[in-house]
Write an enzyme that holds these catalytic residues in place. Structure first.
Site, PDB file in Angstrom:
ATOM      1  N   CYS A 187      32.453 -31.986  36.301  1.00  0.00           N
ATOM      2  CA  CYS A 187      32.158 -32.393  34.921  1.00  0.00           C
ATOM      3  C   CYS A 187      32.880 -31.504  33.906  1.00  0.00           C
ATOM      4  O   CYS A 187      32.772 -30.274  33.966  1.00  0.00           O
ATOM      5  CB  CYS A 187      30.656 -32.311  34.692  1.00  0.00           C
ATOM      6  SG  CYS A 187      30.137 -32.505  32.975  1.00  0.00           S
TER       7      CYS A 187
ATOM      8  N   TRP B 216      21.884 -35.459  39.237  1.00  0.00           N
ATOM      9  CA  TRP B 216      22.775 -34.643  40.054  1.00  0.00           C
ATOM     10  C   TRP B 216      21.994 -34.111  41.255  1.00  0.00           C
ATOM     11  O   TRP B 216      20.821 -33.752  41.150  1.00  0.00           O
ATOM     12  CB  TRP B 216      23.299 -33.470  39.242  1.00  0.00           C
ATOM     13  CG  TRP B 216      24.235 -33.841  38.142  1.00  0.00           C
ATOM     14  CD1 TRP B 216      23.909 -34.110  36.851  1.00  0.00           C
ATOM     15  CD2 TRP B 216      25.655 -33.979  38.248  1.00  0.00           C
ATOM     16  NE1 TRP B 216      25.040 -34.405  36.130  1.00  0.00           N
ATOM     17  CE2 TRP B 216      26.131 -34.332  36.968  1.00  0.00           C
ATOM     18  CE3 TRP B 216      26.573 -33.826  39.286  1.00  0.00           C
ATOM     19  CZ2 TRP B 216      27.479 -34.541  36.703  1.00  0.00           C
ATOM     20  CZ3 TRP B 216      27.914 -34.036  39.025  1.00  0.00           C
ATOM     21  CH2 TRP B 216      28.358 -34.385  37.751  1.00  0.00           C
TER      22      TRP B 216
ATOM     23  N   THR C 240      21.385 -33.844  32.591  1.00  0.00           N
ATOM     24  CA  THR C 240      22.788 -33.505  32.375  1.00  0.00           C
ATOM     25  C   THR C 240      23.130 -32.078  32.776  1.00  0.00           C
ATOM     26  O   THR C 240      22.267 -31.198  32.851  1.00  0.00           O
ATOM     27  CB  THR C 240      23.150 -33.694  30.886  1.00  0.00           C
ATOM     28  OG1 THR C 240      22.422 -32.746  30.103  1.00  0.00           O
ATOM     29  CG2 THR C 240      22.824 -35.108  30.408  1.00  0.00           C
TER      30      THR C 240
ATOM     31  N   TYR D  95      36.518 -40.843  26.571  1.00  0.00           N
ATOM     32  CA  TYR D  95      35.369 -41.662  26.971  1.00  0.00           C
ATOM     33  C   TYR D  95      35.250 -42.917  26.119  1.00  0.00           C
ATOM     34  O   TYR D  95      34.840 -43.978  26.602  1.00  0.00           O
ATOM     35  CB  TYR D  95      34.076 -40.834  26.909  1.00  0.00           C
ATOM     36  CG  TYR D  95      34.030 -39.822  28.011  1.00  0.00           C
ATOM     37  CD1 TYR D  95      33.591 -40.173  29.277  1.00  0.00           C
ATOM     38  CD2 TYR D  95      34.484 -38.525  27.814  1.00  0.00           C
ATOM     39  CE1 TYR D  95      33.591 -39.268  30.312  1.00  0.00           C
ATOM     40  CE2 TYR D  95      34.498 -37.613  28.835  1.00  0.00           C
ATOM     41  CZ  TYR D  95      34.052 -37.983  30.095  1.00  0.00           C
ATOM     42  OH  TYR D  95      34.074 -37.081  31.125  1.00  0.00           O
TER      43      TYR D  95
END
Length: 343
Positions: free
Chosen positions: A66, A99, A133, A197
């Site tokens: 990431c 995750w 996140t 993005y």
């Protein structure tokens, strides 16, 4: 499963994902808008939010795949905070819940003992409604997330944790340059970090083309700026360079094709390509990069963009180690400090 439960699961699948696509999925006809609501609790010397700077107490959870988490890994290494703040690294892919620690023995983080980062968010708030996140900092004694506010995490590493910096650590956020660093960072975030993005998750041709144009206007501005100076602000590495680097290093392997940012490759922009290699070859930057994890993450997790889950073999990335010639522009990467020792 009830209709309400199904809606909850669908919402979790959409919002938990990775930090790089927090709440990101293609919505027909719409422009991609990033959810920027984070847990804003800070870890500070005066413990104003109840969390004091304390070595060994906190664990940084940051996936190498990431870009937003990669920043925190780089800053932690540049400043020498490895002994003060431990690092947990989830794998490059994840399920619909969050995750996962599938790279660790038994699929559990060895310090926190959890299988999914979601567990630490739910210890903070059992009804936590937003994206799970990275990067996230977890309070080890309670197992609860303290913050996932990624822009503030690295700034606090520089300021609040200064007592525990290594000898020779660089000043990544020098007081005289903060106004300019903040100004450059704002444009990099809106137009480049998030700009790729907006291209990749655009829900219409018009939204995509507008995002594409904005992105390359900004990249052309950076190309011009970096033609005449080695680093973005001043003559040393700063927070601004860290923030730009994590997007540039993913540009050709992912964004050029996967996100349709294909006017040209990074390797076709001489100043940006030289700059990116200069940083990549600087201790603390390239040694945090795992290109395979990066590609696995984007091409496998983004099922709405790449439904086959096929991960491309290319491009050939050996050229990241080629000469860049940026020394001719002067500058001293670490100022009066020194590079971190080999990891």
């Amino acid at each position: 499963m009830s209709e309400t439960e199904q809606e909850h699961e669908q919402g979790q699948a959409r919002s938990s994902a990775d930090h790089s696509t927090k709440g990101a999925y293609v919505t027909s006809g719409e422009e991609f808008t990033r959810d920027t609501a984070y847990i804003e609790t800070r870890i500070t010397r005066n413990a104003v939010d109840g969390f004091p700077v304390e070595p060994g107490r906190y664990r940084l959870i940051a996936a190498r795949a990431c870009p937003w988490a990669n920043r925190a890994i780089i800053v932690r290494r540049l400043l020498g905070l490895e002994e003060a703040i431990s690092l947990g690294t989830p794998g490059p892919t994840h399920d619909s819940r969050s995750w996962t620690f599938d790279l660790d023995p038994g699929g559990r983080d060895p310090v926190l003992g959890i299988e999914r980062l979601q567990e630490a968010f739910f210890r903070r708030d059992p009804n936590y409604p937003r994206g799970i996140t990275v990067p996230a900092i977890v309070d080890i004694p309670t197992g609860a997330v303290v913050t996932n506010n990624f822009p503030q995490i690295t700034l606090d590493f520089s300021s609040e944790w200064s007592q525990f910096h290594r000898e020779g650590a660089p000043d990544l956020y020098p007081e005289p340059l903060r106004e300019e660093i903040d100004r450059v960072n704002r444009r990099i975030f809106t137009e480049v970090n998030n700009g790729v993005y907006r291209c990749g998750f655009a829900g219409s041709q018009a939204a995509y083309e507008a995002a594409y144009d904005r992105l390359f206007v900004a990249l052309d501005w950076l190309e011009e700026r970096l033609t005449h100076q080695r680093f973005l602000v001043g003559d040393t590495i700063t927070e601004a360079d860290v923030r730009l680097f994590t997007t540039l290093v993913r540009f050709d392997p992912v964004y050029h094709g996967h996100f349709k940012c294909n006017r040209n490759k990074l390797t076709e922009m001489p100043a940006l390509w030289g700059y990116a290699r200069d940083l990549f070859q600087t201790p603390g930057f390239g040694d945090t990069i795992d290109f395979q994890q990066i590609k696995d993450h984007y091409y496998i997790v983004h099922e709405d963009i790449n439904p086959t889950g096929i991960v491309p073999k290319g491009p050939d990335l050996a050229n990241w180690h080629s000469g860049h010639g940026r020394e001719r522009l002067g500058g001293r990467p670490f100022g009066d400090g020194t590079p971190p020792t080999a990891s």
